[in-house]
Design a protein around this motif. Structure first.
Motif, PDB file in Angstrom:
ATOM      1  N   UNK A   1      22.242  33.306  13.490  1.00  0.00           N
ATOM      2  CA  UNK A   1      20.938  32.726  13.190  1.00  0.00           C
ATOM      3  C   UNK A   1      21.109  31.219  13.005  1.00  0.00           C
ATOM      4  N   UNK A   2      20.197  30.375  13.591  1.00  0.00           N
ATOM      5  CA  UNK A   2      19.080  30.793  14.431  1.00  0.00           C
ATOM      6  C   UNK A   2      19.523  31.055  15.868  1.00  0.00           C
ATOM      7  N   UNK A   3      18.641  31.609  16.671  1.00  0.00           N
ATOM      8  CA  UNK A   3      18.953  31.831  18.075  1.00  0.00           C
ATOM      9  C   UNK A   3      18.927  30.520  18.847  1.00  0.00           C
ATOM     10  N   UNK A   4      18.065  29.601  18.395  1.00  0.00           N
ATOM     11  CA  UNK A   4      17.978  28.294  19.045  1.00  0.00           C
ATOM     12  C   UNK A   4      17.662  27.238  18.008  1.00  0.00           C
ATOM     13  N   UNK A   5      18.130  26.032  18.261  1.00  0.00           N
ATOM     14  CA  UNK A   5      17.969  24.946  17.304  1.00  0.00           C
ATOM     15  C   UNK A   5      17.864  23.639  18.069  1.00  0.00           C
ATOM     16  N   UNK A   6      16.862  22.826  17.717  1.00  0.00           N
ATOM     17  CA  UNK A   6      16.699  21.525  18.358  1.00  0.00           C
ATOM     18  C   UNK A   6      16.639  20.472  17.264  1.00  0.00           C
ATOM     19  N   UNK A   7      17.516  19.491  17.337  1.00  0.00           N
ATOM     20  CA  UNK A   7      17.591  18.478  16.290  1.00  0.00           C
ATOM     21  C   UNK A   7      17.718  17.103  16.929  1.00  0.00           C
ATOM     22  N   UNK A   8      17.290  16.051  16.203  1.00  0.00           N
ATOM     23  CA  UNK A   8      17.513  14.695  16.713  1.00  0.00           C
ATOM     24  C   UNK A   8      18.967  14.285  16.500  1.00  0.00           C
ATOM     25  N   UNK A   9      19.403  13.398  17.339  1.00  0.00           N
ATOM     26  CA  UNK A   9      20.770  12.899  17.259  1.00  0.00           C
ATOM     27  C   UNK A   9      21.058  12.330  15.867  1.00  0.00           C
ATOM     28  N   UNK A  10      22.263  12.584  15.369  1.00  0.00           N
ATOM     29  CA  UNK A  10      22.684  12.036  14.087  1.00  0.00           C
ATOM     30  C   UNK A  10      22.542  12.998  12.918  1.00  0.00           C
ATOM     31  N   UNK A  11      21.771  14.074  13.131  1.00  0.00           N
ATOM     32  CA  UNK A  11      21.582  15.025  12.028  1.00  0.00           C
ATOM     33  C   UNK A  11      22.823  15.877  11.811  1.00  0.00           C
ATOM     34  N   UNK A  12      23.018  16.265  10.543  1.00  0.00           N
ATOM     35  CA  UNK A  12      24.029  17.272  10.221  1.00  0.00           C
ATOM     36  C   UNK A  12      23.361  18.638  10.323  1.00  0.00           C
ATOM     37  N   UNK A  13      24.081  19.629  10.809  1.00  0.00           N
ATOM     38  CA  UNK A  13      23.449  20.930  10.973  1.00  0.00           C
ATOM     39  C   UNK A  13      24.439  22.058  10.680  1.00  0.00           C
ATOM     40  N   UNK A  14      23.848  23.232  10.411  1.00  0.00           N
ATOM     41  CA  UNK A  14      24.634  24.410  10.057  1.00  0.00           C
ATOM     42  C   UNK A  14      24.204  25.582  10.921  1.00  0.00           C
ATOM     43  N   UNK A  15      25.175  26.223  11.527  1.00  0.00           N
ATOM     44  CA  UNK A  15      24.940  27.447  12.286  1.00  0.00           C
ATOM     45  C   UNK A  15      25.518  28.615  11.491  1.00  0.00           C
ATOM     46  N   UNK A  16      24.795  29.723  11.495  1.00  0.00           N
ATOM     47  CA  UNK A  16      25.188  30.855  10.674  1.00  0.00           C
ATOM     48  C   UNK A  16      25.641  32.059  11.503  1.00  0.00           C
ATOM     49  N   UNK A  17      26.592  32.772  10.946  1.00  0.00           N
ATOM     50  CA  UNK A  17      27.113  33.979  11.585  1.00  0.00           C
ATOM     51  C   UNK A  17      27.346  35.014  10.494  1.00  0.00           C
ATOM     52  N   UNK A  18      26.910  36.251  10.742  1.00  0.00           N
ATOM     53  CA  UNK A  18      27.187  37.326   9.782  1.00  0.00           C
ATOM     54  C   UNK A  18      27.762  38.519  10.528  1.00  0.00           C
ATOM     55  N   UNK A  19      28.612  39.288   9.845  1.00  0.00           N
ATOM     56  CA  UNK A  19      29.244  40.442  10.461  1.00  0.00           C
ATOM     57  C   UNK A  19      29.235  41.603   9.473  1.00  0.00           C
ATOM     58  N   UNK A  20      29.208  42.823   9.992  1.00  0.00           N
ATOM     59  CA  UNK A  20      28.968  43.985   9.144  1.00  0.00           C
ATOM     60  C   UNK A  20      30.246  44.577   8.559  1.00  0.00           C
ATOM     61  N   UNK A  21      31.360  44.473   9.253  1.00  0.00           N
ATOM     62  CA  UNK A  21      32.621  45.042   8.776  1.00  0.00           C
ATOM     63  C   UNK A  21      33.519  43.908   8.293  1.00  0.00           C
ATOM     64  N   UNK A  22      33.788  43.870   6.990  1.00  0.00           N
ATOM     65  CA  UNK A  22      34.546  42.752   6.422  1.00  0.00           C
ATOM     66  C   UNK A  22      36.053  42.856   6.685  1.00  0.00           C
ATOM     67  N   UNK A  23      36.506  43.947   7.274  1.00  0.00           N
ATOM     68  CA  UNK A  23      37.942  44.112   7.540  1.00  0.00           C
ATOM     69  C   UNK A  23      38.326  43.398   8.832  1.00  0.00           C
ATOM     70  N   UNK A  24      38.087  42.099   8.830  1.00  0.00           N
ATOM     71  CA  UNK A  24      38.361  41.332  10.053  1.00  0.00           C
ATOM     72  C   UNK A  24      39.772  40.783  10.029  1.00  0.00           C
ATOM     73  N   UNK A  25      40.297  40.544  11.217  1.00  0.00           N
ATOM     74  CA  UNK A  25      41.605  39.916  11.355  1.00  0.00           C
ATOM     75  C   UNK A  25      41.450  38.401  11.411  1.00  0.00           C
ATOM     76  N   UNK A  26      40.503  37.963  12.200  1.00  0.00           N
ATOM     77  CA  UNK A  26      40.163  36.552  12.215  1.00  0.00           C
ATOM     78  C   UNK A  26      38.762  36.358  12.788  1.00  0.00           C
ATOM     79  N   UNK A  27      38.277  35.132  12.691  1.00  0.00           N
ATOM     80  CA  UNK A  27      36.957  34.779  13.206  1.00  0.00           C
ATOM     81  C   UNK A  27      37.113  33.501  13.999  1.00  0.00           C
ATOM     82  N   UNK A  28      36.431  33.442  15.097  1.00  0.00           N
ATOM     83  CA  UNK A  28      36.572  32.280  15.969  1.00  0.00           C
ATOM     84  C   UNK A  28      35.186  31.797  16.380  1.00  0.00           C
TER      85      UNK A  28
END
Lengths: 112, 113
Positions: free
Chosen positions: A7-34
């Protein structure tokens, strides 16, 4: 079964802004995330790899964090540039499984 | 250049045909993969080979058959192509442990008409 949501699926921002992209996963027994970047008509480029024992990784203007217990990761992009425009994909791998489960991506557009 | 290269980049073919996509990596990796990216942009793994041995085979129709002549090559052969096979197919490679050095090819856009 591991499900990855971005989330979000799409994001449009002006140049220079700081931004955050989010990722969630259902099984916490992960080996790594990329985090990957995909440009139109091209393959995927690996941006940051976080091992399950790590909390964050940084590369230049990019910072990725991982909270395994809550099943979340964020990709922070500082001082965004038009060249950052691409689709950003989050992927997790599970222990003993040599494959990634991908989210559907966040399409980022940075306007000059 | 060190890379994962796949050919062809584009493939347009009629229903019922048989086609192959080739993949080669010169990174010295021992594990190779095929992923499918559908129209909604979801990437899903299809197959994984380690040192020419099949280690992952997701729920993929038998019409899809991977072949790994050596650890630097993983080809994908598709029989009796169907409209639903239209997608972008990505080859990737990595070191044995998931994630290390994970490198993708630039993709093959398959269109079945």
């Amino acid at each position: 079964k591991q499900e990855v949501t971005q989330i979000p699926a799409a994001l449009s921002v002006p140049e220079g802004e700081n931004l955050v992209l989010n990722c969630s996963f259902t099984d916490s027994a992960i080996y790594n995330l990329q985090w990957f970047r995909q440009d139109p008509g091209k393959g995927l480029t690996s941006l940051l790899l976080i091992q399950s024992s790590q909390r964050e990784q940084t590369s230049g203007r990019l910072n990725a964090s991982l909270d395994k217990s809550s099943g979340r990761s964020t990709l922070y992009i500082a001082a965004s540039q038009p060249g950052d425009s691409a689709t950003y994909l989050c992927a997790v791998s599970l222990y003993n499984f040599n494959k990634f489960y991908f989210g559907s991506g966040t399409k980022l557009n940075v306007k000059p | 250049d060190t890379a994962v290269s796949q050919t062809p980049k584009y493939l347009v073919t009629q229903m019922g045909n048989d086609k192959s996509i080739k993949c080669e990596q010169n990174l010295g990796h021992d594990t190779m993969y095929w992923y499918k990216q559908d129209s909604k942009k979801f990437l899903k793994i299809m197959f994984s080979y380690n040192n020419k041995e099949l280690i992952i085979n997701e729920t993929v129709p038998n019409r899809f058959s991977p072949k790994s002549p050596d650890k630097a090559h993983l080809n994908l052969h598709i029989n009796s192509l169907e409209l639903g096979d239209s997608a972008v197919y990505f080859c990737a490679s990595s070191l044995r442990v998931a994630g290390y050095g994970y490198t993708f090819g630039s993709g093959t856009r398959l269109t079945v008409v």
